[in-house]
Design an enzyme around this catalytic site. Structure first.
Site, PDB file in Angstrom:
ATOM      1  N   THR A  16     -17.134 -38.329  -5.245  1.00 10.38           N
ATOM      2  CA  THR A  16     -17.377 -38.006  -3.835  1.00 10.38           C
ATOM      3  C   THR A  16     -16.078 -37.795  -3.079  1.00 10.38           C
ATOM      4  OG1 THR A  16     -19.476 -39.147  -3.806  1.00 10.38           O
ATOM      5  CG2 THR A  16     -18.356 -38.978  -1.701  1.00 10.38           C
ATOM      6  N   SER A  62     -19.232 -38.865 -11.155  1.00 13.68           N
ATOM      7  CA  SER A  62     -18.977 -39.933 -12.136  1.00 13.68           C
ATOM      8  C   SER A  62     -20.238 -40.553 -12.711  1.00 13.68           C
ATOM      9  CB  SER A  62     -18.064 -41.013 -11.554  1.00 13.68           C
ATOM     10  OG  SER A  62     -18.783 -41.953 -10.798  1.00 13.68           O
ATOM     11  N   THR A  95     -17.492 -43.199  -7.204  1.00 14.77           N
ATOM     12  CA  THR A  95     -17.749 -44.632  -7.044  1.00 14.77           C
ATOM     13  C   THR A  95     -18.772 -45.165  -8.048  1.00 14.77           C
ATOM     14  OG1 THR A  95     -19.489 -44.203  -5.413  1.00 14.77           O
ATOM     15  CG2 THR A  95     -17.261 -44.595  -4.560  1.00 14.77           C
ATOM     16  N   ASP A  96     -19.652 -44.266  -8.556  1.00 14.58           N
ATOM     17  CA  ASP A  96     -20.791 -44.751  -9.345  1.00 14.58           C
ATOM     18  C   ASP A  96     -20.392 -45.494 -10.617  1.00 14.58           C
ATOM     19  OD1 ASP A  96     -22.593 -43.857  -7.486  1.00 14.58           O
ATOM     20  OD2 ASP A  96     -23.105 -42.008  -8.541  1.00 14.58           O
TER      21      ASP A  96
HETATM   22  N1  ASP Z   1     -22.087 -39.758  -7.501  1.00 13.04           N
HETATM   23  C1  ASP Z   1     -20.753 -39.889  -6.946  1.00 13.04           C
HETATM   24  C2  ASP Z   1     -19.814 -40.179  -8.111  1.00 13.04           C
HETATM   25  O1  ASP Z   1     -19.837 -41.282  -8.608  1.00 13.04           O
HETATM   26  C3  ASP Z   1     -20.745 -40.991  -5.968  1.00 13.04           C
HETATM   27  C4  ASP Z   1     -19.422 -41.314  -5.353  1.00 13.04           C
HETATM   28  O2  ASP Z   1     -18.360 -40.935  -5.808  1.00 13.04           O
HETATM   29  O3  ASP Z   1     -19.450 -42.021  -4.312  1.00 13.04           O
HETATM   30  O4  ASP Z   1     -19.091 -39.318  -8.536  1.00 13.04           O
END
Ligand code: ASP
Length: 324
Positions: A16, A62, A95-96
């Site tokens: 993200t 991610s 973040t995932d």
């Molecule tokens: N789906 C995103 C990822 O993990 C979520 C994020 O980065 O906040 O790439």
């Protein structure tokens, strides 16, 4: 702090923090992993004697993190950290699964210099993105004279790779380190440490050859959650695949146990059979905070102090180290 000219390397993997949307008010419903890492640094001004070097290692959401990207990241970290004028490596990540990548690097990398993973909960195109501040904080940590080990920096907090977990799907301060707590904070560009930096030495002795093995040759480790009303059918399936010598049958099984390591009786019975069928069985708690107390390994499982997803990475790497 030394004023000799030095480099900090920023490896981009997507997420993200590199996400975009046509709508600047959108903090959900954007596309992750679209903005190049070099563009993420437009709002980051390093100290005069520091040069930022960027490398796009991957560009993905991610949730889709994979072994091949981990291998590339590991190899690039090893290479850059060995350069005498490189002070640190920063990794931009979604973040995932940031806690899994951080734990993988913690387990497999010698990090005498800091390896700082950072991320964002809002896309780069947001009216109020959190990524630029997280990157500035990550740089402050990366340049701290005593910093070492694999770290996650987000929302002004510094977390160690062994303890950090994503605990919220939306809010900006989405990370916590359970009972252990954060290692420290970044306040107005200053690092305030409340625990020691993590050790530099990797958790496991893995050779570069083992890590470089093709992704399809890596062991397979599954996670099964013990929950009310389970019949253990998933474990039966895994056992059957092994008994049939199916290609790619699971080599390891992590059981996310209830409470202090308790397993539904159906799972307990099948876990013993899984072990007898040749699977390495690891038990950890599905509780968010704190390790299990007094749960020692048995004849058919080993207990783990890590969260289920990290226990899986630890077992995966242990099996990889043992692979012939
Ligand atoms: N789906 C995103 C990822 O993990 C979520 C994020 O980065 O906040 O790439």
């Amino acid at each position: 702090m030394s004023t000799l000219p030095r480099r900090v390397v920023v490896l981009g993997t997507g997420g993200t923090i590199a996400g975009s949307s046509d709508d600047a008010s959108a903090n959900v419903g954007y596309t992750a992993g679209t903005v190049p890492v070099v563009a993420l640094l437009h709002h980051v001004t390093p100290p005069a004697h520091i040069t930022l070097v960027t490398e796009q290692v991957a560009q993905l959401d991610s949730k889709d993190m994979d072994v091949a990207t981990w291998q590339r990241l590991h190899a690039r970290c090893v290479q850059w950290l060995s350069e005498p004028d490189v002070a640190a490596v920063i990794i931009t990540h979604g973040t995932d699964t940031i806690e899994e990548t951080a734990f993988f690097l913690r387990a497999a990398l010698h990090a005498a210099k800091p390896v700082v993973l950072t991320c964002a909960m809002r896309p780069a195109t947001s009216r109020a993105p959190d990524g630029p501040q997280n990157l500035r904080d990550a740089l402050a940590v990366a340049l701290h004279v005593e910093a070492r080990g694999v770290l996650v920096v987000a929302a002004g907090e510094i977390h160690g790779a062994a303890d950090v977990r994503k605990v919220h799907p939306y809010r900006v301060n989405a990370f916590a380190s359970g009972d252990a707590g954060a290692l420290g904070y970044v306040e107005e560009g200053q690092v305030r440490l409340v625990r020691n930096w993590p050790p530099a030495a990797p958790l496991l002795a893995l050779t570069a050859e083992a890590i470089a093995r093709p992704a399809h040759a890596w062991p397979r480790v599954e996670i099964v959650v013990s929950h009310a009303g389970t019949g253990g059918g998933l474990i039966e399936l895994l056992i059957r695949e092994r008994q049939d010598s199916r290609t790619g049958a699971a080599d390891g099984l992590v059981l996310a146990a209830t409470g202090n390591g308790t397993l539904h009786h159906a799972i307990e019975r099948l876990a013993e059979r899984a072990h007898a069928a040749g699977m390495d069985v690891v038990v950890t708690t599905r509780c968010a905070d704190g390790p299990m107390v007094g749960v020692t390994s048995s004849s058919y499982f080993r207990s783990s102090p890590y969260s289920p997803v990290k226990a899986r990475v630890a077992l995966l790497l242990r099996l990889l180290a043992l692979q012939k």
